[in-house]
Design a protein around this motif. Structure first.
Motif, PDB file in Angstrom:
ATOM      1  N   LEU A  91      30.958 -26.016  15.708  1.00 17.32           N
ATOM      2  CA  LEU A  91      31.359 -25.963  14.667  1.00 17.32           C
ATOM      3  C   LEU A  91      33.028 -24.440  14.515  1.00 17.32           C
ATOM      4  O   LEU A  91      33.745 -24.895  13.934  1.00 17.32           O
ATOM      5  N   GLY A  92      33.261 -24.534  15.659  1.00 16.29           N
ATOM      6  CA  GLY A  92      33.623 -23.728  16.578  1.00 16.29           C
ATOM      7  C   GLY A  92      33.961 -21.502  15.792  1.00 16.29           C
ATOM      8  O   GLY A  92      33.860 -21.157  17.155  1.00 16.29           O
ATOM      9  N   THR A  93      32.857 -21.826  15.534  1.00 12.44           N
ATOM     10  CA  THR A  93      32.790 -20.058  14.230  1.00 12.44           C
ATOM     11  C   THR A  93      31.492 -20.366  14.013  1.00 12.44           C
ATOM     12  O   THR A  93      30.464 -21.662  13.407  1.00 12.44           O
ATOM     13  N   LEU A  94      30.595 -19.276  14.104  1.00 14.93           N
ATOM     14  CA  LEU A  94      29.408 -19.239  13.735  1.00 14.93           C
ATOM     15  C   LEU A  94      29.433 -19.473  12.190  1.00 14.93           C
ATOM     16  O   LEU A  94      30.202 -19.196  11.372  1.00 14.93           O
ATOM     17  N   PHE A  95      28.007 -20.273  11.442  1.00 13.70           N
ATOM     18  CA  PHE A  95      28.483 -21.129   9.946  1.00 13.70           C
ATOM     19  C   PHE A  95      27.448 -21.338  10.011  1.00 13.70           C
ATOM     20  O   PHE A  95      26.102 -21.690  10.732  1.00 13.70           O
ATOM     21  N   THR A 118      20.339 -24.693  15.577  1.00 19.33           N
ATOM     22  CA  THR A 118      21.678 -24.632  15.272  1.00 19.33           C
ATOM     23  C   THR A 118      21.413 -23.188  17.262  1.00 19.33           C
ATOM     24  O   THR A 118      20.850 -22.325  16.615  1.00 19.33           O
ATOM     25  N   ALA A 119      22.429 -23.477  17.737  1.00 20.35           N
ATOM     26  CA  ALA A 119      22.808 -22.170  18.656  1.00 20.35           C
ATOM     27  C   ALA A 119      23.981 -21.469  19.060  1.00 20.35           C
ATOM     28  O   ALA A 119      24.643 -22.707  19.655  1.00 20.35           O
ATOM     29  N   GLY A 120      24.523 -20.524  18.347  1.00 23.45           N
ATOM     30  CA  GLY A 120      26.082 -20.074  18.630  1.00 23.45           C
ATOM     31  C   GLY A 120      26.595 -21.004  17.406  1.00 23.45           C
ATOM     32  O   GLY A 120      26.147 -21.761  15.757  1.00 23.45           O
ATOM     33  N   SER A 121      28.089 -21.751  17.910  1.00 25.30           N
ATOM     34  CA  SER A 121      28.238 -22.927  16.927  1.00 25.30           C
ATOM     35  C   SER A 121      27.804 -24.255  17.002  1.00 25.30           C
ATOM     36  O   SER A 121      28.598 -24.834  16.606  1.00 25.30           O
ATOM     37  N   LYS A 122      26.965 -24.045  18.363  1.00 29.20           N
ATOM     38  CA  LYS A 122      26.354 -26.011  18.095  1.00 29.20           C
ATOM     39  C   LYS A 122      25.733 -26.229  17.024  1.00 29.20           C
ATOM     40  O   LYS A 122      24.719 -25.246  17.215  1.00 29.20           O
ATOM     41  N   VAL A 123      25.284 -27.188  16.603  1.00 26.70           N
ATOM     42  CA  VAL A 123      24.292 -27.486  15.437  1.00 26.70           C
ATOM     43  C   VAL A 123      23.944 -28.785  15.663  1.00 26.70           C
ATOM     44  O   VAL A 123      24.461 -29.601  16.344  1.00 26.70           O
TER      45      VAL A 123
END
Length: 192
Positions: A91-95, A118-123
């Protein structure tokens, strides 16, 4: 935490995140890796170990559709790998994503998906059920959108009718309401 540890530069502090992710993937995959690895012996990415189906590394644009009605949001994301069962996105950012979203590959299919991790900005998303809209239908809809821009609303609604509004009631209602509004507006402008 004492002041001495706070004074240590960030780069000098050990990063535990990789080990936590690796241990998590070991638990999920049932694999065990030695904690001191030599170059070339490293296991696959902790993200890669979480899927049961073959993955293909890609870089593609996609959108996540979250919520409905006035609370609906559409978010851009980058697909990093894909499989028949799901995708890894960034996502490029925490969301904070909800548990279920609609995943739409740009120019491709739309699918319901569950957030698995979820790990950081990756889902990691797992597809649920059949396609909501196939890639072919998405392509045909884009062609009709171009037809509307080139030849007008009535030509587009006619093309939608010929395709039975892609068997989508909401699309049919919107198209017919737009057509009726267009006809009323045209009549008003002509003084009828």
């Amino acid at each position: 935490m004492n002041e001495a540890s706070d004074a240590v530069p960030l780069a000098a502090k050990p990063c535990l995140g990789h080990n936590v992710l690796r241990k998590g993937s070991e638990m999920l995959s049932g694999k065990s890796y030695p904690h001191s690895l030599k170059a070339g012996d490293a296991p696959q990415s902790s993200f890669a170990d979480r899927r049961n189906t073959a993955r293909t590394p890609v870089i593609k644009s996609a959108k996540l559709i979250v919520g409905e009605g006035y609370s609906r949001g559409i978010y851009n994301c980058l697909v990093l790998d894909e499989s028949a069962g799901g995708v890894l996105i960034d996502l490029g950012t925490l969301f904070n994503l909800p548990d279920e979203v609609v995943f739409h590959m740009v120019g491709g299919a739309m699918r319901r998906a569950k957030r698995r991790w979820t790990a950081g900005s990756k889902v990691g998303l797992e597809f649920v059920g059949e396609h909501l809209v196939s890639a072919e239908t998405t392509h045909d809809m884009a062609e009709i959108a171009r037809l509307i821009r080139a030849q007008g609303l009535l030509a587009g609604v006619s093309a939608l009718r010929a395709r039975h509004f892609f068997k989508q009631n909401q699309l049919q209602e919107m198209a017919e309401a737009a057509e009726a509004a267009y006809i009323r507006l045209e009549a008003m402008l002509k003084g009828q």
